[in-house]
Design a protein around this motif. Structure first.
Motif, PDB file in Angstrom:
ATOM      1  N   ARG A 212       0.814  -1.221   0.000  1.00  0.00           N
ATOM      2  CA  ARG A 212       0.000   0.000   0.000  1.00  0.00           C
ATOM      3  C   ARG A 212       0.845   1.268   0.000  1.00  0.00           C
ATOM      4  O   ARG A 212       0.468   2.262  -0.605  1.00  0.00           O
ATOM      5  N   HIS A 213       1.968   1.244   0.705  1.00  0.00           N
ATOM      6  CA  HIS A 213       2.757   2.469   0.866  1.00  0.00           C
ATOM      7  C   HIS A 213       3.347   2.953  -0.453  1.00  0.00           C
ATOM      8  O   HIS A 213       3.599   4.153  -0.622  1.00  0.00           O
ATOM      9  N   HIS A 214       3.595   2.033  -1.373  1.00  0.00           N
ATOM     10  CA  HIS A 214       4.173   2.402  -2.659  1.00  0.00           C
ATOM     11  C   HIS A 214       3.293   1.881  -3.793  1.00  0.00           C
ATOM     12  O   HIS A 214       3.785   1.399  -4.814  1.00  0.00           O
ATOM     13  N   ARG A 215       1.999   2.025  -3.606  1.00  0.00           N
ATOM     14  CA  ARG A 215       1.052   1.498  -4.593  1.00  0.00           C
ATOM     15  C   ARG A 215       1.252   2.112  -5.977  1.00  0.00           C
ATOM     16  O   ARG A 215       1.249   1.399  -6.987  1.00  0.00           O
ATOM     17  N   SER A 216       1.453   3.421  -6.039  1.00  0.00           N
ATOM     18  CA  SER A 216       1.586   4.055  -7.348  1.00  0.00           C
ATOM     19  C   SER A 216       2.826   3.542  -8.074  1.00  0.00           C
ATOM     20  O   SER A 216       2.793   3.327  -9.296  1.00  0.00           O
ATOM     21  N   GLU A 217       3.916   3.328  -7.350  1.00  0.00           N
ATOM     22  CA  GLU A 217       5.127   2.808  -7.987  1.00  0.00           C
ATOM     23  C   GLU A 217       4.933   1.361  -8.452  1.00  0.00           C
ATOM     24  O   GLU A 217       5.391   0.985  -9.534  1.00  0.00           O
ATOM     25  N   VAL A 218       4.253   0.552  -7.622  1.00  0.00           N
ATOM     26  CA  VAL A 218       4.006  -0.845  -8.003  1.00  0.00           C
ATOM     27  C   VAL A 218       3.101  -0.914  -9.231  1.00  0.00           C
ATOM     28  O   VAL A 218       3.341  -1.698 -10.154  1.00  0.00           O
ATOM     29  N   PHE A 219       2.068  -0.074  -9.270  1.00  0.00           N
ATOM     30  CA  PHE A 219       1.188  -0.036 -10.438  1.00  0.00           C
ATOM     31  C   PHE A 219       1.963   0.385 -11.685  1.00  0.00           C
ATOM     32  O   PHE A 219       1.793  -0.191 -12.762  1.00  0.00           O
ATOM     33  N   ALA A 220       2.814   1.396 -11.543  1.00  0.00           N
ATOM     34  CA  ALA A 220       3.591   1.879 -12.681  1.00  0.00           C
ATOM     35  C   ALA A 220       4.575   0.820 -13.171  1.00  0.00           C
ATOM     36  O   ALA A 220       4.754   0.632 -14.382  1.00  0.00           O
ATOM     37  N   LEU A 221       5.213   0.122 -12.243  1.00  0.00           N
ATOM     38  CA  LEU A 221       6.143  -0.942 -12.611  1.00  0.00           C
ATOM     39  C   LEU A 221       5.413  -2.065 -13.341  1.00  0.00           C
ATOM     40  O   LEU A 221       5.887  -2.569 -14.373  1.00  0.00           O
ATOM     41  N   THR A 222       4.261  -2.448 -12.819  1.00  0.00           N
ATOM     42  CA  THR A 222       3.489  -3.512 -13.456  1.00  0.00           C
ATOM     43  C   THR A 222       3.062  -3.116 -14.858  1.00  0.00           C
ATOM     44  O   THR A 222       3.158  -3.906 -15.804  1.00  0.00           O
ATOM     45  N   ALA A 223       2.598  -1.879 -15.024  1.00  0.00           N
ATOM     46  CA  ALA A 223       2.191  -1.404 -16.348  1.00  0.00           C
ATOM     47  C   ALA A 223       3.380  -1.367 -17.298  1.00  0.00           C
ATOM     48  O   ALA A 223       3.277  -1.769 -18.467  1.00  0.00           O
TER      49      ALA A 223
END
Length: 264
Positions: A212-223
């Motif tokens: 949760r703390h780095h959700r935006s980075e994880v989403f961006a990495l996955t994309a």
């Protein structure tokens, strides 16, 4: 043996995910949609042992990521579905979610034709994505905080990796994950890298199981990873470096704070 029979129910694909919300079911019958060029199948988490119905909460957790991927794809024709399992549990050697993921790949190809498929799973769904990656049509698998057994299972000698050969594989794990052991996913990635060079693993420092703390980075990495694998978009420099680097560097790549800003 009849007393041990499991409830008769089938896996299914959820409604097609749009950039806004889940859309209405398709009414085109059995025809192939020519606008769809690639498919993402989102695989939810679950329990180690359970024959209860799938968890709607676990399925709902995957919707934001599926929407993000569709939004990031823009007009490039990405279809995304959350997979609804038959059962909530992995159930030892039965590996029910992995079987359901394989069925989902076949169903996606039936619906959309000969298009590339990426499996994106979290928790138990991450393990299912890795298991089902060998299915024809799959080009990439992403496992977020994958649940892996820390001991032997019935009918399972060792977690398989041969099915990952020829696929691009991304594993992401928080270093403070108290639910699934990051070291187990590292060991799996290390074994997988021996049969497939296209494996990388990112560590999310100070984050837990839900990332949760780095959700935006994880989403961006996955994309970045999924769209690169499905649509031949160029990978970001960190992903390119992680895929090229030998262990342990390419399997303990830190996910930088702010990753994805300005990408896509």
């Amino acid at each position: 043996m009849a007393s041990q029979a499991l409830p008769a129910r089938g896996a299914r694909l959820g409604r097609p995910v749009t950039a806004g919300r889940a859309s209405a079911p398709s009414r085109r019958g059995h025809g192939v949609d020519p606008a769809v060029r690639a498919v993402v199948l989102a695989l939810p988490g679950g329990d180690p042992l359970s024959t209860r119905r799938r968890s709607p909460v676990a399925a709902a957790v995957m919707w934001p990521l599926a929407r993000h991927l569709v939004r990031a794809a823009g007009d490039d024709g990405l279809a995304a579905h959350v997979v609804h399992y038959r059962f909530r549990g992995w159930n030892g050697g039965h590996a029910h979610p992995a079987e359901d993921a394989e069925w989902a790949v076949d169903e996606a190809l039936r619906r959309y034709g000969d298009v590339p498929v990426a499996l994106v799973g979290a928790d138990m769904g991450g393990r299912a994505a890795l298991h089902a990656a060998g299915r024809p049509g799959v080009v990439a698998a992403v496992a977020l905080a994958p649940w892996l057994p820390d001991g032997p299972e019935p009918e399972v000698e060792q977690e398989p990796v041969k099915q990952l050969n020829g696929r691009r594989v991304l594993i992401v794990h928080g270093t403070d994950d108290g639910a699934t052991d990051p070291e187990l996913s590292y060991r799996l990635a290390e074994r997988a890298k021996k049969v497939n060079r296209e494996v990388c693993r990112f560590e999310v420092h100070s984050d837990g199981h839900a990332l949760r703390h780095h959700r935006s980075e994880v989403f961006a990495l996955t994309a970045d990873f999924v769209l690169g694998a499905l649509m031949d978009r160029p990978f970001s420099r960190p992903v390119t470096d992680a895929l090229a680097a030998p262990p342990p560097l390419g399997l303990r790549m830190p996910l930088a704070v702010g990753f994805g800003r300005g990408l896509h």
